[in-house]
Design a protein around this motif. Structure first.
Motif, short mmCIF file in Angstrom:
data_model
loop_
_atom_site.label_atom_id
_atom_site.label_comp_id
_atom_site.label_asym_id
_atom_site.label_seq_id
_atom_site.Cartn_x
_atom_site.Cartn_y
_atom_site.Cartn_z
N VAL A 72 0.46 -1.26 -0.30
CA VAL A 72 -0.37 0.00 -0.39
C VAL A 72 0.50 1.42 0.29
CG1 VAL A 72 -1.88 1.34 0.97
CG2 VAL A 72 -2.24 -1.30 1.50
N LEU A 73 0.72 2.01 -0.51
CA LEU A 73 1.58 3.39 -0.51
C LEU A 73 0.26 4.51 -0.73
CD1 LEU A 73 3.51 5.26 -1.26
CD2 LEU A 73 3.39 5.12 -4.13
N PRO A 74 0.28 4.93 1.18
CA PRO A 74 -0.16 6.62 1.69
C PRO A 74 -0.15 7.65 0.51
CG PRO A 74 0.64 5.70 2.58
CD PRO A 74 1.19 4.82 1.70
N ARG A 75 -0.79 8.29 0.76
CA ARG A 75 -0.82 9.62 -0.24
C ARG A 75 -0.43 10.80 1.51
NH1 ARG A 75 -3.52 10.05 -5.17
NH2 ARG A 75 -4.64 8.72 -6.01
N PHE A 76 -1.09 10.78 2.49
CA PHE A 76 -0.29 11.03 3.70
C PHE A 76 -1.09 10.42 4.88
CE2 PHE A 76 -4.74 11.91 1.79
CZ PHE A 76 -5.34 11.27 2.67
N LYS A 77 0.19 11.01 6.01
CA LYS A 77 0.32 9.95 6.66
C LYS A 77 -0.75 8.99 8.01
CE LYS A 77 3.25 11.76 9.98
NZ LYS A 77 3.31 12.75 10.98
N GLU A 78 -2.36 10.74 7.76
CA GLU A 78 -3.39 9.47 7.85
C GLU A 78 -3.78 8.36 7.05
OE1 GLU A 78 -2.99 12.77 7.79
OE2 GLU A 78 -3.62 13.85 9.11
N GLN A 79 -3.35 8.85 6.21
CA GLN A 79 -4.32 7.00 5.38
C GLN A 79 -3.52 5.99 5.56
OE1 GLN A 79 -4.17 7.98 1.17
NE2 GLN A 79 -6.13 8.07 0.66
N SER A 80 -2.15 6.05 6.62
CA SER A 80 -0.63 5.22 6.52
C SER A 80 -1.29 4.16 7.45
CB SER A 80 0.14 5.74 7.39
OG SER A 80 1.28 4.74 6.69
N LYS A 81 -1.97 5.59 8.81
CA LYS A 81 -2.55 4.54 10.32
C LYS A 81 -3.64 3.96 9.46
CE LYS A 81 -1.55 8.91 12.16
NZ LYS A 81 -2.04 9.33 13.15
N ILE A 82 -4.16 3.44 8.66
CA ILE A 82 -5.84 2.80 8.27
C ILE A 82 -4.94 1.49 8.16
CG2 ILE A 82 -7.25 3.06 6.62
CD1 ILE A 82 -7.63 5.39 5.70
N PHE A 83 -3.74 0.98 7.83
CA PHE A 83 -3.45 -0.10 7.15
C PHE A 83 -2.44 -0.71 8.36
CE2 PHE A 83 -5.15 2.51 3.42
CZ PHE A 83 -6.10 1.70 2.73
N GLU A 84 -2.32 -0.03 8.75
CA GLU A 84 -1.25 -0.05 10.14
C GLU A 84 -1.60 -1.36 10.63
OE1 GLU A 84 0.12 3.48 12.35
OE2 GLU A 84 1.00 4.28 10.80
N GLY A 85 -0.74 -2.33 10.90
CA GLY A 85 -1.00 -4.01 11.96
C GLY A 85 -1.31 -4.67 11.29
N ILE A 86 -1.61 -4.61 9.72
CA ILE A 86 -2.15 -6.35 9.30
C ILE A 86 -1.93 -6.94 8.96
CG2 ILE A 86 -4.34 -6.34 7.45
CD1 ILE A 86 -5.25 -3.49 7.87
N ASP A 87 -1.70 -8.13 8.82
CA ASP A 87 -1.14 -9.64 8.58
C ASP A 87 -0.95 -9.04 6.62
OD1 ASP A 87 -0.13 -9.94 11.24
OD2 ASP A 87 -1.82 -11.11 11.03
N ASN A 88 0.77 -9.56 6.43
CA ASN A 88 0.26 -9.00 5.15
C ASN A 88 0.42 -8.08 4.23
OD1 ASN A 88 1.90 -11.04 3.12
ND2 ASN A 88 -0.28 -12.18 2.15
#
Length: 344
Positions: free
Chosen positions: A221-237
């Motif tokens: 996943v290539l997020p556009r900004f920091k808030e978007q990055s948090k959405i996908f944090e800690g998910i396996d694989n």
């Protein structure tokens, strides 16, 4: 010749990088301005582009108006005494307004007919507008564009991104990715901060797709900004990529691209990597260009996306020939013509 180029969004760096290099190599005086938004500065540095950063992107409508108004003033102070021969931009709000006010011939590159506010504020002021042939001219005229100033071409602006592209087949190893599965899917979230899309920056339409497909493939996943990055944090694989990275090589190396935006979906289509668009807004004409040729699949239905994704990673489509114009040549020819001959 003195040329002013304003770069207001990250994909525009890739659009203009080879134009800038060519002009400088030809001995032209090029002034590049930009703003603080997303990964623009990092990409500029990565491509070795000298720039002046002016202003930043606003989030709310009030912020957008305030930042744009301030940026016009600050850019004016930089440009007013520079004796610019031609001004060039791609969806910049401020450049057309300043160039019109100062009597500088302007070239505008457009690929989004649904960016209502941006188009109304800019198209009536531009001397020449380069736009994909698939975009309805009548739609642009509704925003005030002069049809005699529109230069249609066959293709989309992403063709410019690959003028000097060198594919790195070892990109995954170079990034130190720990990929456990044999198939890899690259995903790009929606542009939820853009004025033309009503979206919550703390959520993504990709979330339910990730939850299913993480069992079948590596997810990048290539997020556009920091808030978007948090959405996908800690998910396996699921690996969250930290920009700037060689996205073109990642797209070409991946087995599938699923994007809720536009630019990287179209880049995937050009590179012939299977791509599914789940963009939550109205489908753009430039996306239809590739959908019509079988190079992009579009859906907002979760089951449909999952089924098509599983099919693509097992059976990718065969190579498809696409005819397009030489956009690089079109852009350069119009820069020189406007710069030397002035307004039409």
């Amino acid at each position: 010749m003195k040329i002013w180029i304003d770069i207001s969004n990250a994909p525009h760096v890739r659009f203009f990088k080879d134009v800038i290099k060519y002009l400088i190599d030809e001995g032209e005086d090029v002034i590049v301005t930009t703003r603080q938004f997303g990964d623009i500065h990092k990409l500029m540095d990565m491509y070795g582009i000298d720039y002046i950063s002016v202003g930043k992107h606003g989030v709310s409508l009030k912020d957008k108006l305030r930042e744009s108004t301030t940026r016009v003033t600050d850019l004016f102070d930089i440009i007013a005494d520079e004796k610019i021969d031609v001004a060039v931009s791609k969806h910049s709000i401020e450049l057309p307004r300043i160039s019109f006010g100062l009597g500088i011939p302007s070239l505008y590159i457009l690929d989004n007919e649904h960016a209502v506010a941006a188009n109304k504020l800019t198209l009536p002021l531009c001397d020449r507008i380069i736009a994909p042939k698939i975009i309805d001219v009548w739609k642009l005229m509704e925003y005030g564009a002069d049809p005699n100033k529109i230069l249609p071409y066959n293709g989309t602006s992403e063709l410019m991104h690959f003028k000097s592209f060198n594919y790195n087949d070892n990109i995954f190893d170079d990034l130190g990715l720990n990929l456990k599965k044999s198939k890899t899917i690259f995903m790009r979230p929606e542009p939820s901060l853009a004025s033309y899309l009503d979206a919550d920056c703390r959520k993504s339409v990709l979330s339910p797709i990730v939850e299913v497909l993480k069992e079948y493939a590596n997810i990048l996943v290539l997020p556009r900004f920091k808030e978007q990055s948090k959405i996908f944090e800690g998910i396996d694989n699921v690996t969250i990529l930290d920009p700037p990275v060689d996205t073109s090589s990642i797209i070409k190396k991946a087995d599938l691209v699923i994007g809720a935006g536009g630019t990287m979906n179209r880049e995937a289509a050009i590179l012939q990597t299977p791509v599914i668009s789940c963009y939550p807004g109205t489908c753009l004409s430039v996306d239809k260009f590739y959908i019509n040729q079988g190079l992009m699949y579009r859906s907002n239905n979760l089951d449909d996306i999952i089924n098509k994704a599983l099919s693509f990673i097992v059976n990718p489509h065969e190579p498809i020939d696409v005819n397009h114009d030489d956009l690089f040549k079109i852009v350069l020819n119009n820069i020189y013509d406007l710069g030397k001959n002035g307004k039409p």
